[in-house]
Structures are given as C-alpha cells and as structure tokens.
Design a protein around this motif. Structure first.
Motif, PDB file in Angstrom:
ATOM      1  N   GLY A 212      28.813   8.672   9.608  1.00  0.00           N
ATOM      2  CA  GLY A 212      28.716   8.798  11.062  1.00  0.00           C
ATOM      3  C   GLY A 212      30.035   8.470  11.741  1.00  0.00           C
ATOM      4  N   GLY A 213      30.731   7.445  11.234  1.00  0.00           N
ATOM      5  CA  GLY A 213      32.036   7.103  11.786  1.00  0.00           C
ATOM      6  C   GLY A 213      33.036   8.232  11.602  1.00  0.00           C
ATOM      7  N   ALA A 214      33.002   8.888  10.422  1.00  0.00           N
ATOM      8  CA  ALA A 214      33.887  10.022  10.177  1.00  0.00           C
ATOM      9  C   ALA A 214      33.566  11.171  11.131  1.00  0.00           C
ATOM     10  CB  ALA A 214      33.766  10.482   8.730  1.00  0.00           C
ATOM     11  N   ALA A 215      32.274  11.390  11.392  1.00  0.00           N
ATOM     12  CA  ALA A 215      31.872  12.456  12.312  1.00  0.00           C
ATOM     13  C   ALA A 215      32.359  12.167  13.733  1.00  0.00           C
ATOM     14  CB  ALA A 215      30.349  12.614  12.292  1.00  0.00           C
ATOM     15  N   VAL A 216      32.263  10.899  14.158  1.00  0.00           N
ATOM     16  CA  VAL A 216      32.771  10.524  15.482  1.00  0.00           C
ATOM     17  C   VAL A 216      34.282  10.736  15.548  1.00  0.00           C
ATOM     18  CG1 VAL A 216      33.118   8.583  17.067  1.00  0.00           C
ATOM     19  CG2 VAL A 216      30.902   8.892  15.938  1.00  0.00           C
ATOM     20  N   GLY A 217      34.975  10.358  14.479  1.00  0.00           N
ATOM     21  CA  GLY A 217      36.420  10.560  14.438  1.00  0.00           C
ATOM     22  C   GLY A 217      36.790  12.029  14.516  1.00  0.00           C
ATOM     23  N   LEU A 218      36.041  12.881  13.816  1.00  0.00           N
ATOM     24  CA  LEU A 218      36.299  14.323  13.862  1.00  0.00           C
ATOM     25  C   LEU A 218      36.028  14.882  15.254  1.00  0.00           C
ATOM     26  CD1 LEU A 218      34.791  15.422  10.424  1.00  0.00           C
ATOM     27  CD2 LEU A 218      37.196  15.517  11.092  1.00  0.00           C
ATOM     28  N   ALA A 219      34.991  14.381  15.911  1.00  0.00           N
ATOM     29  CA  ALA A 219      34.701  14.826  17.278  1.00  0.00           C
ATOM     30  C   ALA A 219      35.834  14.437  18.223  1.00  0.00           C
ATOM     31  CB  ALA A 219      33.373  14.226  17.751  1.00  0.00           C
ATOM     32  N   LEU A 220      36.359  13.214  18.068  1.00  0.00           N
ATOM     33  CA  LEU A 220      37.488  12.778  18.892  1.00  0.00           C
ATOM     34  C   LEU A 220      38.726  13.621  18.599  1.00  0.00           C
ATOM     35  CD1 LEU A 220      38.759  10.789  20.872  1.00  0.00           C
ATOM     36  CD2 LEU A 220      39.127   9.204  18.953  1.00  0.00           C
ATOM     37  N   PHE A 221      38.945  13.933  17.325  1.00  0.00           N
ATOM     38  CA  PHE A 221      40.066  14.787  16.921  1.00  0.00           C
ATOM     39  C   PHE A 221      39.967  16.145  17.614  1.00  0.00           C
ATOM     40  CE2 PHE A 221      42.342  17.642  14.061  1.00  0.00           C
ATOM     41  CZ  PHE A 221      43.456  16.903  13.682  1.00  0.00           C
ATOM     42  N   HIS A 222      38.757  16.697  17.648  1.00  0.00           N
ATOM     43  CA  HIS A 222      38.532  17.995  18.286  1.00  0.00           C
ATOM     44  C   HIS A 222      38.780  17.924  19.797  1.00  0.00           C
ATOM     45  CE1 HIS A 222      36.767  21.895  19.157  1.00  0.00           C
ATOM     46  NE2 HIS A 222      35.931  21.317  20.000  1.00  0.00           N
ATOM     47  N   LEU A 223      38.296  16.860  20.443  1.00  0.00           N
ATOM     48  CA  LEU A 223      38.490  16.725  21.896  1.00  0.00           C
ATOM     49  C   LEU A 223      39.966  16.587  22.253  1.00  0.00           C
ATOM     50  CD1 LEU A 223      35.520  14.355  22.834  1.00  0.00           C
ATOM     51  CD2 LEU A 223      35.776  16.768  23.446  1.00  0.00           C
ATOM     52  N   LEU A 224      40.700  15.813  21.478  1.00  0.00           N
ATOM     53  CA  LEU A 224      42.135  15.657  21.737  1.00  0.00           C
ATOM     54  C   LEU A 224      42.862  16.993  21.628  1.00  0.00           C
ATOM     55  CD1 LEU A 224      42.824  12.334  19.777  1.00  0.00           C
ATOM     56  CD2 LEU A 224      42.777  12.625  22.262  1.00  0.00           C
ATOM     57  N   LEU A 225      42.474  17.782  20.617  1.00  0.00           N
ATOM     58  CA  LEU A 225      43.085  19.111  20.470  1.00  0.00           C
ATOM     59  C   LEU A 225      42.714  20.015  21.640  1.00  0.00           C
ATOM     60  CD1 LEU A 225      42.481  19.770  16.659  1.00  0.00           C
ATOM     61  CD2 LEU A 225      44.691  19.440  17.765  1.00  0.00           C
ATOM     62  N   ARG A 226      41.459  19.951  22.064  1.00  0.00           N
ATOM     63  CA  ARG A 226      40.988  20.830  23.137  1.00  0.00           C
ATOM     64  C   ARG A 226      41.670  20.519  24.460  1.00  0.00           C
ATOM     65  NH1 ARG A 226      34.658  22.202  24.525  1.00  0.00           N
ATOM     66  NH2 ARG A 226      35.093  23.769  26.138  1.00  0.00           N
ATOM     67  N   PHE A 227      41.939  19.253  24.704  1.00  0.00           N
ATOM     68  CA  PHE A 227      42.588  18.871  25.960  1.00  0.00           C
ATOM     69  C   PHE A 227      44.121  18.905  25.865  1.00  0.00           C
ATOM     70  CE2 PHE A 227      38.370  16.911  26.685  1.00  0.00           C
ATOM     71  CZ  PHE A 227      38.083  17.506  27.906  1.00  0.00           C
ATOM     72  N   GLY A 228      44.625  19.386  24.731  1.00  0.00           N
ATOM     73  CA  GLY A 228      46.059  19.597  24.596  1.00  0.00           C
ATOM     74  C   GLY A 228      46.884  18.340  24.451  1.00  0.00           C
ATOM     75  N   VAL A 229      46.279  17.268  23.962  1.00  0.00           N
ATOM     76  CA  VAL A 229      47.040  16.034  23.745  1.00  0.00           C
ATOM     77  C   VAL A 229      48.031  16.253  22.604  1.00  0.00           C
ATOM     78  CG1 VAL A 229      46.891  13.599  23.097  1.00  0.00           C
ATOM     79  CG2 VAL A 229      45.129  14.626  24.557  1.00  0.00           C
ATOM     80  N   ARG A 230      49.262  15.853  22.797  1.00  0.00           N
ATOM     81  CA  ARG A 230      50.307  16.053  21.799  1.00  0.00           C
ATOM     82  C   ARG A 230      50.819  14.716  21.270  1.00  0.00           C
ATOM     83  NH1 ARG A 230      52.488  21.275  21.867  1.00  0.00           N
ATOM     84  NH2 ARG A 230      51.682  22.605  23.545  1.00  0.00           N
ATOM     85  N   GLY A 231      51.442  14.764  20.109  1.00  0.00           N
ATOM     86  CA  GLY A 231      52.050  13.568  19.541  1.00  0.00           C
ATOM     87  C   GLY A 231      51.478  13.237  18.175  1.00  0.00           C
ATOM     88  N   TRP A 232      52.356  13.234  17.162  1.00  0.00           N
ATOM     89  CA  TRP A 232      51.905  12.910  15.808  1.00  0.00           C
ATOM     90  C   TRP A 232      51.384  11.487  15.735  1.00  0.00           C
ATOM     91  CZ3 TRP A 232      53.981   8.729  13.412  1.00  0.00           C
ATOM     92  CH2 TRP A 232      55.199   8.245  13.908  1.00  0.00           C
ATOM     93  N   TYR A 233      51.923  10.594  16.587  1.00  0.00           N
ATOM     94  CA  TYR A 233      51.516   9.189  16.560  1.00  0.00           C
ATOM     95  C   TYR A 233      50.067   9.013  17.025  1.00  0.00           C
ATOM     96  CZ  TYR A 233      53.212  10.182  21.278  1.00  0.00           C
ATOM     97  OH  TYR A 233      53.451  10.790  22.485  1.00  0.00           O
ATOM     98  N   VAL A 234      49.491  10.048  17.615  1.00  0.00           N
ATOM     99  CA  VAL A 234      48.064  10.009  17.975  1.00  0.00           C
ATOM    100  C   VAL A 234      47.221  10.537  16.813  1.00  0.00           C
ATOM    101  CG1 VAL A 234      46.289  10.912  19.539  1.00  0.00           C
ATOM    102  CG2 VAL A 234      48.543  10.249  20.437  1.00  0.00           C
ATOM    103  N   TYR A 235      47.630  11.676  16.253  1.00  0.00           N
ATOM    104  CA  TYR A 235      46.795  12.379  15.275  1.00  0.00           C
ATOM    105  C   TYR A 235      46.893  11.801  13.865  1.00  0.00           C
ATOM    106  CZ  TYR A 235      46.006  15.869  18.872  1.00  0.00           C
ATOM    107  OH  TYR A 235      45.627  16.499  20.028  1.00  0.00           O
ATOM    108  N   VAL A 236      48.075  11.357  13.444  1.00  0.00           N
ATOM    109  CA  VAL A 236      48.212  10.851  12.081  1.00  0.00           C
ATOM    110  C   VAL A 236      47.368   9.589  11.856  1.00  0.00           C
ATOM    111  CG1 VAL A 236      49.818   9.885  10.388  1.00  0.00           C
ATOM    112  CG2 VAL A 236      50.454  11.934  11.680  1.00  0.00           C
TER     113      VAL A 236
END
Length: 476
Positions: A212-236
């Motif tokens: 469930g934690g991994a699923a929440v993390g993937l959902a957050l990853f998707h939202l950040l991409l959708r809203f155009g958030v940039r920066g490797w220090y966020v995604y890595v």
C-alpha cells in the motif's frame, strides 16, 4: 412512333480494394531517428554487457572463492529490510533501472511508436506472445518426457535486446532499420510480458502495508509528473522509497521501475522538441545499458563451466529444456507468430525483405540473457546447484542462438548492406536521407541543380578532350 428504349442492367461501380498493410515497412523519419539513437546506445551497452559476462566467467572459473565472497557480501540498512548481498542488489536494485527504461520505451511505443497503430501493434504483440508461449511449451514437454522439474518453464521465454545487438555489432551486419525496429519493439513487448510473469508467478507472501505504501508513492509520483514538477532531487528520493517499499512488499522490486517508467509523459506539446519521457529515457538509458545491466551480468553470469557442468546441460531435462526453448522455441514461436499475424491481418511483407530475414531475426531473439538469468534465479531459489546449471544452460543456449543467427544473417549481409546504404544515402546533403524526400519538390530541385552542375563539368571535359584530339601531334 417513339423508339423503344433499351434498358441496360445497372452495374454497381467496383468497390475499391483497400491497400494491404505492409509488414516491416519503412519507418517514419522521427521513428527511424529514435530507433537509431536507441539502438546505438543499446549496441554499446551490449558490448559492455558481453565484456562483463566474459569477465564473470573467467573470474568465477579462475578465482572461484573470491567471486563467491564478493557476490555474497551483504550490505545495506537491515532495519529497513535491505541488508542484501551484492548479487541481490544487482538483481533487485540495478535491474529496476533497466525495467524503468523498458517502461518508458513501452509508453513511448504505445503513444508515439509502432504500438500506437492497432494493425502495426498486432505484429510484435503476436510475435512476442508466440515467442514466449512456444519456448515455455518446449521446456514443459522436455521435462514431462524426461521427468524433470517444471519450475523453470519461464526461463527461456525472455529476449535480451542488448546482447542481441552486441552480436549484431560483432558480426557487422548492417540490418535494415525495419528489422532493427521490429527486434527492438519485439523485445520491449517481450520484457513487458516477462515482468508480468515475474509479478504473477514469483510473488509468494505479500506485505499489504508495504505494498500500500508503494502504491501511495506511485500515485504521488504520477501527480508530480502531471503537475509538471521538475527536479531530480524530488524524483530520485521518491523512486528509492517506492523501490524499497515494493521490495519489502514481496512483489519483485523491478516492478516499481517499470511502473514509474509507464507513468512518464511521452507525447510532445507545442514548443517541445522532446517529451519529458523521451528526455528522461535519453538520460537514464546509458546508465542502464552501460552500468546497471553489465554489473548485473558480472554478478549473475559467473557460473562453473567445468566439463561435468557443460555435459550435464544436454543430459538433464531442466537444462536441456532451457537450451531447446531458447534455440528452437524462440525461433519457431516468433517466426510462426509473425507469419500467422501476416496471414490473418492480410499484411504484405516488405518487397525488399524475405521470410528468411524474419527467420534470422527470430533466431537472434533466442539470445535470452539478462531476464532469463533473473528468472532462473527466481525459479530455483534456494537450490544453488540447480541455479548454476540453469545459468550455464542460458549461456550455452544464448551462444548457440547467437552463432545460428550470425550464420543466417551473414548469408544475407550483401543484401542488407545495400538496403542500409540506400536508407542512409543523402546525395543533396540536406541532412535527411533521400528516401524520405521523394515527395518534396525542393529535393528534386536540389538534385536537378546537382546534375546540371555535373553535366556542365562533363561538357567542359568533353570539349577539352576534343580539342586535345585535334592537335597535329595527337595520336591517330
């Protein structure tokens, strides 16, 4: 008296026959450029992979003790459940990078590549499915007849695109872009189904909290991409958290990589020369092909090649099933699937190619290295001797497939070289191959000017030669 009117039967106009879809036809220019760039990186990575595999074999068979010590060395935070051996870090960690690239490739193929068109997508999908089902069937039949274990049925189902391209680079075959694109797309679809096999058949105990934690993390990853958030220090950092949770959930950690890759946006918006997905894939692909996969090979391909081990490959049903699955099953499955797809979709093979070319590429797909080694470890986990034997079978089967495909491709190398040169020819020096400019008036005007200049030069040479022949002392 009016003349009788002769009535003619009304004849419906002939229904135009829809044009037949061309099988392995010429790629569009953007697709050709993408394939060329991707395969260039994969080819270099494949040569590094080949060197890593050879190094592993020499190391494991010359200094067996040190190889085992390094491969089995554990490190990582035990409190997070990540105190893993070097081999496990390579298989579960580094291969997540590889599968991230696979996910990005698959997403791009679905939205902008060959998998976007249903008719074009049918070919690699059917070919990949048949290229996985037939090797599994060959392995199963071999072990049913020989009384062996059926646990390794999935081992010969995978194709290693990097190793296959390394073989192409070694034998120097100028494979036409249509066949290269078919091999690349086939391998991407093949990797997708391999991931599904790993997720479905090699997941035992699930930790639903971590999942469930991994699923929440993937959902957050998707939202950040959708809203155009940039920066490797966020995604890595987020990607590392997702990977760690996925590993502890019981699902193979590489699934996290492909899931994040599939979330990337691979469509270009106005003003973009490259989509975010293409940009990220361009940055990560060299890391995957040049470091992650070769390191995995270094700590997975080190198998004992003693005489008994090699002889046992052809006497034990498990190892014989792997070899036959890779060499026979892959070739028959992919060639048969491609032929059936062409028949049922009424597609017409590219007139510049022959079915022998499809057969040669199908035999090349029998090189199942990276993912086959991974599935071999998962299939016989806890049985070190059998894992070693299965790895030896994967290496031997891949070698046989490489030699077979090399011979078949060499038989057509002159034809391939001619097609490749025709695809690359740029006589007007416009930076675009001539085959893509046949409908451009500017191209023909440029070529007309080039030919007129050449004709003028030849006229001058003719006049000079004529003047020389009229001199008194010229030879009769």
């Amino acid at each position: 008296m009016p003349f009788p009117t002769r009535r003619f039967p009304l004849v419906a106009p002939p229904t135009p026959t829809p044009p037949r879809h061309t099988l392995l036809g010429r790629l569009t220019l953007p697709e050709r450029n993408y394939v060329a760039e991707a395969l260039r990186t994969e080819t270099v990575g494949g040569l590094i992979l080949l060197a890593a595999a050879v190094t592993a074999l020499i190391w494991a068979n010359t200094f067996e003790g040190s190889y085992a010590d390094v491969s089995g060395f554990h490190f990582g935070p035990a409190s997070l459940g990540l105190d893993l051996s070097v081999t496990h870090w390579a298989a579960d960690g580094l291969l997540a990078v590889f599968f991230f690239v696979v996910g990005a490739e698959l997403k791009r193929e679905m939205v902008a590549g060959q998998l976007r068109d249903p008719r074009a997508a049918a070919l690699p999908i059917v070919a990949a499915l048949c290229g996985m089902a037939v090797p599994a069937l060959v392995y199963t039949l071999t072990n049913v007849v020989g009384g062996g274990s059926l646990d390794g049925w999935a081992v010969p189902t995978a194709t290693d695109i990097a190793f296959a391209l390394a073989v192409l680079a070694v034998i120097g075959t100028s494979l036409p872009s249509a066949l290269r694109a078919f091999l690349l797309t086939l391998a991407v679809v093949d990797d997708l189904f391999a991931i599904l096999i790993i997720a479905v058949f090699f997941t035992d105990d699930l930790d639903f909290l971590a999942l469930g934690g991994a699923a929440v993390g993937l959902a957050l990853f998707h939202l950040l991409l959708r809203f155009g958030v940039r920066g490797w220090y966020v995604y890595v950092p987020l990607a590392l958290v997702i990977w760690g949770l996925m590993y502890n959930s019981g699902v193979h950690a590489t699934i996290a990589g492909v899931a994040m890759g599939l979330m990337l946006r691979c469509t270009r918006r106005e003003g973009e020369t490259r989509s975010p997905g293409e940009h990220i894939e361009h940055l990560v692909r060299p890391l995957s092909a040049g470091i992650a996969v070769p390191l995995f090979a270094l700590f997975s391909a080190g198998v004992s090649l003693k005489g008994e081990a090699l002889a046992g490959v052809f006497t034990q049903p498990e190892t014989l099933g792997v070899v036959l699955g890779l060499v026979v099953g892959k070739t028959v499955g992919i060639f048969g699937g491609t032929y059936l797809a062409a028949r049922f979709t009424k597609a017409e093979l590219n007139k510049d190619l022959a079915w022998a070319d499809v057969f040669a590429v199908a035999s090349l797909a029998g090189i199942g290295f990276t993912v086959s080694l991974l599935i071999g470890e998962l299939s016989f986990a806890g049985d070190a001797d059998t894992v070693n034997e299965i790895k030896a079978a994967v290496l031997l089967g891949s070698l046989i497939a490489a030699v077979l495909s090399g011979v078949l491709l060499k038989l057509r190398v002159r034809r391939y070289r001619g097609l490749y040169e025709a695809e690359e020819r740029d006589e007007d020096a416009s930076g675009v191959p001539d085959v893509y400019e046949q409908d451009d008036p500017g191209y023909h005007l440029r070529m007309a000017a080039i030919h007129e200049e050449k004709a003028a030069e030849h006229r001058r040479l003719a006049e000079r030669a004529g003047a020389a022949s009229n001199k008194p002392d010229s030879p009769a």
